[in-house]
Structures are given as structure tokens and as C-alpha cells.
Design a protein around this motif. Structure first.
Motif, PDB file in Angstrom:
ATOM      1  N   TRP A  33      29.306 -52.734 -30.867  1.00  0.00           N
ATOM      2  CA  TRP A  33      29.025 -51.598 -30.147  1.00  0.00           C
ATOM      3  C   TRP A  33      28.616 -50.297 -31.834  1.00  0.00           C
ATOM      4  O   TRP A  33      28.280 -49.493 -31.059  1.00  0.00           O
ATOM      5  CB  TRP A  33      30.310 -51.006 -29.157  1.00  0.00           C
ATOM      6  N   THR A  34      29.225 -50.741 -32.840  1.00  0.00           N
ATOM      7  CA  THR A  34      29.320 -49.822 -34.163  1.00  0.00           C
ATOM      8  C   THR A  34      28.759 -50.585 -34.965  1.00  0.00           C
ATOM      9  O   THR A  34      29.877 -52.031 -36.378  1.00  0.00           O
ATOM     10  CB  THR A  34      30.358 -49.781 -34.802  1.00  0.00           C
ATOM     11  N   PRO A  35      27.059 -50.777 -35.251  1.00  0.00           N
ATOM     12  CA  PRO A  35      27.193 -51.489 -36.261  1.00  0.00           C
ATOM     13  C   PRO A  35      26.804 -51.196 -37.485  1.00  0.00           C
ATOM     14  O   PRO A  35      27.076 -50.351 -37.409  1.00  0.00           O
ATOM     15  CB  PRO A  35      25.612 -51.964 -35.606  1.00  0.00           C
ATOM     16  N   ILE A  36      26.394 -51.132 -38.312  1.00  0.00           N
ATOM     17  CA  ILE A  36      26.651 -51.416 -39.914  1.00  0.00           C
ATOM     18  C   ILE A  36      24.675 -50.953 -39.556  1.00  0.00           C
ATOM     19  O   ILE A  36      24.369 -51.911 -39.581  1.00  0.00           O
ATOM     20  CB  ILE A  36      26.841 -52.705 -40.716  1.00  0.00           C
ATOM     21  N   GLN A  37      24.787 -49.557 -40.466  1.00  0.00           N
ATOM     22  CA  GLN A  37      23.536 -49.157 -41.206  1.00  0.00           C
ATOM     23  C   GLN A  37      22.952 -50.354 -41.950  1.00  0.00           C
ATOM     24  O   GLN A  37      23.747 -50.140 -43.098  1.00  0.00           O
ATOM     25  CB  GLN A  37      23.148 -47.994 -41.554  1.00  0.00           C
TER      26      GLN A  37
END
Length: 440
Positions: A33-37
Motif C-alpha cells: 500500500w505504501t510503495p517506494i517512489q
């Protein structure tokens, strides 16, 4: 994500951004849900694997590289990695410089399709010859780095390449004659290096090529007749080299060309040798400072898409055809520093549209007609044409009136010098005529 994949990713990132980054705020994993840019993933057998890794300030919240950074071996454990790029990561030009590792690239041979290093001034050393094992590579971009040495012939093994960009480095030596296997290549850019020698004949085998740029090098020799095989080429940029031997007739068979830039070479030859009307797609034609001679052919006026025509600093002669002004898209025309002669026959509307984008200065025998426009709108650096001046003779010495007008033409009298030397000179000539008439 499998733990071994996550550990490899985290260690790889820490090598470039510093150990202070640990990904602890990512839940449940880097592809959740909070991927790395800058990190993209895909599913393989129910697990997430890293497919794209982009490091550097591409976006506001991208991973920023540290001042001291390293390629860790865990990078090569990302077995599904398809794209790897570094943008402004290795920036120190004097301290903490980094070289591209030569080993372990074979571990990515089964997956890697794109490898890019852009604007890394602190990235030095040679191109690893081991890049040649990356058989699936479609894009290799090494743009504006500090790389040196020769281009390894192993590049010729990358037969899936569609884009090869090695511009803006410090590469030396010759272009390796191993290009025949790169039959799928679309973009070939080796510009802004210090490459020397002649162009390899195998360039003619790159029949899919769209862009060919080797500008700003030290390349020499004749232009290849094999260029005729590049039927799909839209851009050719050979400027700022040492090519010679005249314009090759193969150019007139490159029907798809939209941009042809050959400026600042010692090419020489006659501009009329080519059938320019064949190149109907040309938008930019720059032949400035290439040692061309002859008269500018009217066939150039048939290139209806032409926007820029550069013919300055050559040895061109003859008149400038007014048909050039009929080109519907033309927005810049430069013919300065040649040996053009005669009167410019363009309309005042043409001069108004072009302004300073019409350059014809340093043609000593070229002039514009007085009266076509005001002096303030005259073509820069071009003199007005000499005018015929008529004088009516009045009373002669013996009282007879001579009603015949005598024409004194081509005396070099310029409209803006009436009170200077030429006016005194004209008065003396007139007095001589009147004096002679007294004794006729």
C-alpha cells in the motif's frame, strides 16, 4: 514479497542512499500500500518481485543518492529486474568517484531490458565489457557522465538493442566495426565525445535506424555511400567533425530524412551535385561551413516542409533565387559569408516575416533594391544597390541651353552618403561634363 528479495532490495537501496534508510515505514512490504517512489514490482508465482529500480531526483519524493555510495552485490540478486536507472546519483567530480562494476552482470542477463546512467559527473572509468552478456537489453543509455576509454566491441553482442546512447562522455578511439548484429537499433547517439577515425561500413546494416548522431567528435574520412541503405532515418547529425570528400550521392536516396545537419566539416564539393528535390521530408538542412561551392540550386525551393536552411560560410556563388521565399514553412534562412552576387528580389513581406532570421551579410557583391523597404528594415549587413543618377544641365558658358540630360550611372553613389566624399566626386565629374560640352 519473499524475505530474500526484500533484503536484497533494502541493501541495494542503502548502498546508494545511505544506511539511514531502512524502509521501516513500509507496510506490508515495498510493493504494498505504501510503495517506494522509483521502485516497481510485478507478480511471479504469487510473490512480488522488483522489476524497475530508478534512483535519483526524478520526482519530489524520489530516493536521493548519498554523497558516498556503492554498488552492493545484492543489486544483482534482483532476478526479475527489467529496468535499472541512475539520474544525478554520482555527482562528485573530485571526491568519492565511482566506477561501474565489471562483474555480476551475467546474473541479470535473463531479465534486464533497460540500463541507464544519466547526468552522473562523478561516474568514471570504462564501459564494462561484461555489458555484452545482457542479451535481452533493449536500451543502453550512458548520457552525460564522466566515462572514458574506448567503446568495447562487446556492445555488438546486444542484438536486441533498440536504443544506444553514449553521448556526453569522454570516450576515445574508433567506433567499433561490430554494428551489423544490431539490426533492430532505432536510436544511435555517440555525440559529444572525442571519438576519432572513420565511420564503420557496417553502419549501412542498421536499416531500422531512425536517429543517427555522431556530432561533436573528431571523426574523419568520406561520407559513406552505405548511407543509402538507411531508408528510415529521420535525423542525421554529423556536425563538428572532420569529414571530407564531398557530399555523397547516397544522401539523395534517404527519403525519410527530416533533419540533416553537416555543419562545421571540411566536406567540400558542389552543392548542385545532389537532387535535393528527392528529400521532400526535410525540415532542417544545415550545410554551414562545409566548404561547398557552386550556385544554390532552385530545387531546394521544392522542399515544402523546410523550416531552417543554413548555407553560411561556404564558397557559394551566383544569385539568390527569389523562389526560396515561396517555401511555406521557412522561418530561418542563412546565406552569410559566401560570394553571392546581384540584387535580392524578395518582397518586403518576406523581410518583415524573417527579420534577423534572414542572414546574408558578408557577401560583398550582394545588394538590396532601395525603395523596397525603409533602411531600418533592410537586410542586416547587405548594402543597397547602386542607383542611376540623372542631372539636368543648365546654362553653359556661351549662354546656350543644353536640354539633353546626361546619365551618370554606377558611380557607387549611395543614398546615405550624399554629403560626403561621393558628393564631392560627383560634382567634379559634372563640372568636367559641362566644360567639355562648351567646346562641342
Amino acid at each position: 514479497m519473499e524475505k530474500i528479495e526484500q533484503d536484497a532490495l533494502y541493501s541495494t537501496i542503502q548502498g546508494f542512499v545511505g544506511d539511514g534508510w531502512n524502509g521501516s515505514d513500509l507496510y506490508p512490504d515495498p510493493c504494498g500500500w505504501t510503495p517506494i517512489q522509483g521502485v516497481s514490482c510485478d507478480l511471479f508465482n504469487g510473490f512480488w518481485y522488483v522489476t524497475d529500480l530508478n534512483l535519483g531526483p526524478i520526482h519530489e519524493n524520489s530516493l536521493s543518492c548519498a554523497k558516498i555510495l556503492e554498488f552492493r552485490p545484492q543489486l544483482f540478486e534482483l532476478k526479475h529486474l527489467k529496468a535499472l536507472s541512475f539520474f544525478k546519483c554520482f555527482e562528485s567530480q573530485h571526491r568519492n568517484q565511482v566506477t561501474i562494476p565489471n562483474g555480476n552482470w551475467e546474473k541479470l542477463a535473463g531479465s534486464l531490458e533497460s540500463l541507464e546512467f544519466r547526468s552522473n559527473t562523478g561516474l568514471i572509468g570504462k564501459i564494462p565489457s561484461s555489458f555484452g552478456v545482457l542479451k535481452k537489453l533493449q536500451s543502453l543509455v550512458l548520457l552525460e557522465n564522466g566515462l572514458t576509454g574506448e567503446i568495447p566491441p562487446d556492445i555488438g553482442n546486444l542484438n536486441k538493442l533498440k536504443r544506444l546512447v553514449l553521448a556526453g562522455n569522454y570516450f576515445t578511439g574508433k567506433i567499433p566495426d561490430v554494428l551489423s548484429a544490431l539490426s533492430e537499433l532505432l536510436i544511435f547517439d555517440l555525440s559529444r565525445n572525442s571519438l576519432s577515425g572513420t565511420l564503420p561500413l557496417t553502419l549501412g546494416s542498421l536499416t531500422s535506424l531512425l536517429k543517427f548522431d555522431v556530432s561533436h567528435n573528431h571523426l574523419e574520412g568520406n561520407l559513406l555511400k552505405e548511407f543509402a541503405f538507411l531508408k528510415n532515418l529521420t535525423l542525421m547529425d554529423l556536425r563538428n567533425n572532420r569529414f571530407s570528400g564531398g557530399l555523397t550521392l547516397s544522401f539523395q536516396e534517404m527519403y525519410s530524412l527530416e533533419e540533416m545537419v553537416l555543419s562545421n566539416n571540411a566536406i567540400g564539393g558542389n552543392i548542385r551535385n545532389l537532387k535535393w528535390e528527392n528529400l521532400q521530408n526535410l525540415v532542417i538542412l544545415d550545410l554551414s561551413n562545409v566548404g561547398l561551392k557552386g550556385e544554390i540550386p532552385e530545387s531546394i525551393s521544392e522542399l515544402k516542409r523546410l523550416r531552417f536552411l543554413g548555407l553560411s560560410d561556404n564558397n557559394l556563388t551566383g544569385n539568390l533565387s527569389p523562389k526560396l521565399s515561396t517555401l511555406p514553412c521557412l522561418s530561418a534562412l542563412y546565406v552569410s559569408a559566401n560570394n553571392l552576387t546581384g540584387e535580392l528580389k524578395f518582397s518586403k513581406e518576406f523581410y518583415g516575416k524573417m527579420g534577423r532570421r534572414f542572414g546574408a551579410w558578408s557577401n560583398p557583391n550582394l545588394c538590396y533594391p532601395v525603395g523596397v523597404m525603409s533602411t531600418s528594415h533592410a537586410p542586416y549587413g547587405v548594402k543597397p544597390c547602386q542607383q542611376e543618377i540623372k542631372f539636368l544641365e543648365s546654362n553653359t558658358k556661351n549662354g546656350d541651353v543644353n536640354k539633353t540630360s546626361h546619365s551618370i550611372a554606377s558611380l557607387g553613389f549611395l543614398s546615405y552618403a550624399a554629403n560626403g566624399f561621393w558628393w564631392t566626386f560627383l560634382q567634379e565629374i559634372l563640372m568636367m561634363v559641362l566644360f567639355l560640352n562648351t567646346y562641342i
